[in-house]
Design a protein around this motif. Structure first.
Motif, PDB file in Angstrom:
ATOM      1  N   PRO A 153       0.798  -1.227   0.000  1.00 32.77           N
ATOM      2  CA  PRO A 153       0.000   0.000   0.000  1.00 32.77           C
ATOM      3  C   PRO A 153       0.828   1.274   0.000  1.00 32.77           C
ATOM      4  O   PRO A 153       0.471   2.250  -0.670  1.00 32.77           O
ATOM      5  CB  PRO A 153      -0.848  -0.126   1.274  1.00 32.77           C
ATOM      6  N   ASN A 154       1.929   1.291   0.737  1.00 33.73           N
ATOM      7  CA  ASN A 154       2.752   2.497   0.762  1.00 33.73           C
ATOM      8  C   ASN A 154       3.501   2.696  -0.548  1.00 33.73           C
ATOM      9  O   ASN A 154       3.603   3.822  -1.045  1.00 33.73           O
ATOM     10  CB  ASN A 154       3.738   2.433   1.930  1.00 33.73           C
ATOM     11  N   GLY A 155       4.029   1.600  -1.101  1.00 34.74           N
ATOM     12  CA  GLY A 155       4.716   1.702  -2.381  1.00 34.74           C
ATOM     13  C   GLY A 155       3.801   2.185  -3.480  1.00 34.74           C
ATOM     14  O   GLY A 155       4.171   3.028  -4.314  1.00 34.74           O
ATOM     15  N   LEU A 156       2.584   1.659  -3.507  1.00 35.15           N
ATOM     16  CA  LEU A 156       1.619   2.094  -4.513  1.00 35.15           C
ATOM     17  C   LEU A 156       1.241   3.554  -4.300  1.00 35.15           C
ATOM     18  O   LEU A 156       1.054   4.313  -5.267  1.00 35.15           O
ATOM     19  CB  LEU A 156       0.375   1.212  -4.456  1.00 35.15           C
ATOM     20  N   ALA A 157       1.152   3.975  -3.042  1.00 35.73           N
ATOM     21  CA  ALA A 157       0.801   5.366  -2.750  1.00 35.73           C
ATOM     22  C   ALA A 157       1.911   6.322  -3.193  1.00 35.73           C
ATOM     23  O   ALA A 157       1.634   7.421  -3.682  1.00 35.73           O
ATOM     24  CB  ALA A 157       0.516   5.536  -1.260  1.00 35.73           C
ATOM     25  N   VAL A 158       3.170   5.916  -3.019  1.00 36.83           N
ATOM     26  CA  VAL A 158       4.290   6.747  -3.480  1.00 36.83           C
ATOM     27  C   VAL A 158       4.256   6.872  -5.002  1.00 36.83           C
ATOM     28  O   VAL A 158       4.427   7.962  -5.559  1.00 36.83           O
ATOM     29  CB  VAL A 158       5.635   6.165  -3.003  1.00 36.83           C
TER      30      VAL A 158
END
Length: 230
Positions: free
Chosen positions: A117-122
């Motif tokens: 989720p964090n990688g996709l958000a970045v």
């Protein structure tokens, strides 16, 4: 099924979940690099049997993916700047800051994108900063270019920090130690451009070098954005 899609098993007898496992792995990596991380060592840090971890994480590569995603949560700013240039600049600087806090991150940047989720958000933040300013292919190439510069500069800086610790010599001390050899080689006249750089160039710290290089890359991106404000 990815590690993010698999349900977690029961937490008994020792309370355990992926969040605790990842936190322990990140702590081990911060202390000793990626070579200090294994499922066995993480289990020992958590006072759990190694086999229990395999119910949550199948491989060390999955663990690394989770660790990267955890740290990428540190990259996202609280608010996305409205200006595309400032948005990409902030993300690049926050990536560098995260890598300096967690040097092992430099070893895992630049490969296949992480799907947490964090990688996709970045990734979403980077793409959305340029959304509507040019065609999709241009936007994607621009994001890739800024990312390639950021990753390369971070890896170089972290490599220098590791070399300094390994040798006990700062960059300036290392230059002094090799000064006589460099002077002799430059005196041959075979390296005039290098001689000019050594004698007349201005030294800057790593942070300034990163910021300057990033601005040049963003200038190049701006030239490819026909709808970018002047």
């Amino acid at each position: 099924m990815t590690v993010w899609d698999r349900p977690e098993p029961p937490t008994r007898p020792v309370p355990l979940d992926r969040e605790r496992i990842v936190a322990a792995a990140v702590a081990l990596a911060d202390e000793g690099g990626l070579e200090a991380v294994s499922l066995r060592k993480v289990a020992a840090r958590l006072d759990a049997g190694p086999m229990r971890l395999y119910r949550y994480i199948s491989t060390k590569e999955e663990l690394f993916d989770l660790m990267v995603d955890e740290v990428q949560g540190e990259i996202l700013p609280d608010e996305q700047p409205g200006d595309w240039r400032e948005a990409l600049r902030v993300l690049a600087h926050r990536t560098r800051q995260a890598a300096l806090r967690h040097e092992w991150l430099a070893d895992l940047l630049g490969g296949r994108p992480t799907l947490g989720p964090n990688g996709l958000a970045v990734t979403e933040a980077r793409l959305s900063a340029l959304d509507g300013l040019a065609g999709l292919d241009t936007v994607m190439r621009a994001v890739e270019t800024v990312g390639a510069y950021t990753t390369g500069a971070i890896r170089r800086e972290v490599a220098n920090l590791r070399a300094e610790r390994a040798t006990g010599l700062s960059d300036r001390d290392w230059q002094r130690a090799h000064g006589s050899h460099v002077t002799k080689m430059l005196a041959t006249g075979r390296f005039p451009a290098l001689a000019k750089a050594v004698h007349d160039g201005t030294e800057v710290d790593a942070g300034t070098s990163f910021a300057n290089g990033l601005d040049w890359v963003l200038d190049a991106v701006a030239a490819k954005l026909p709808q970018s404000p002047a």
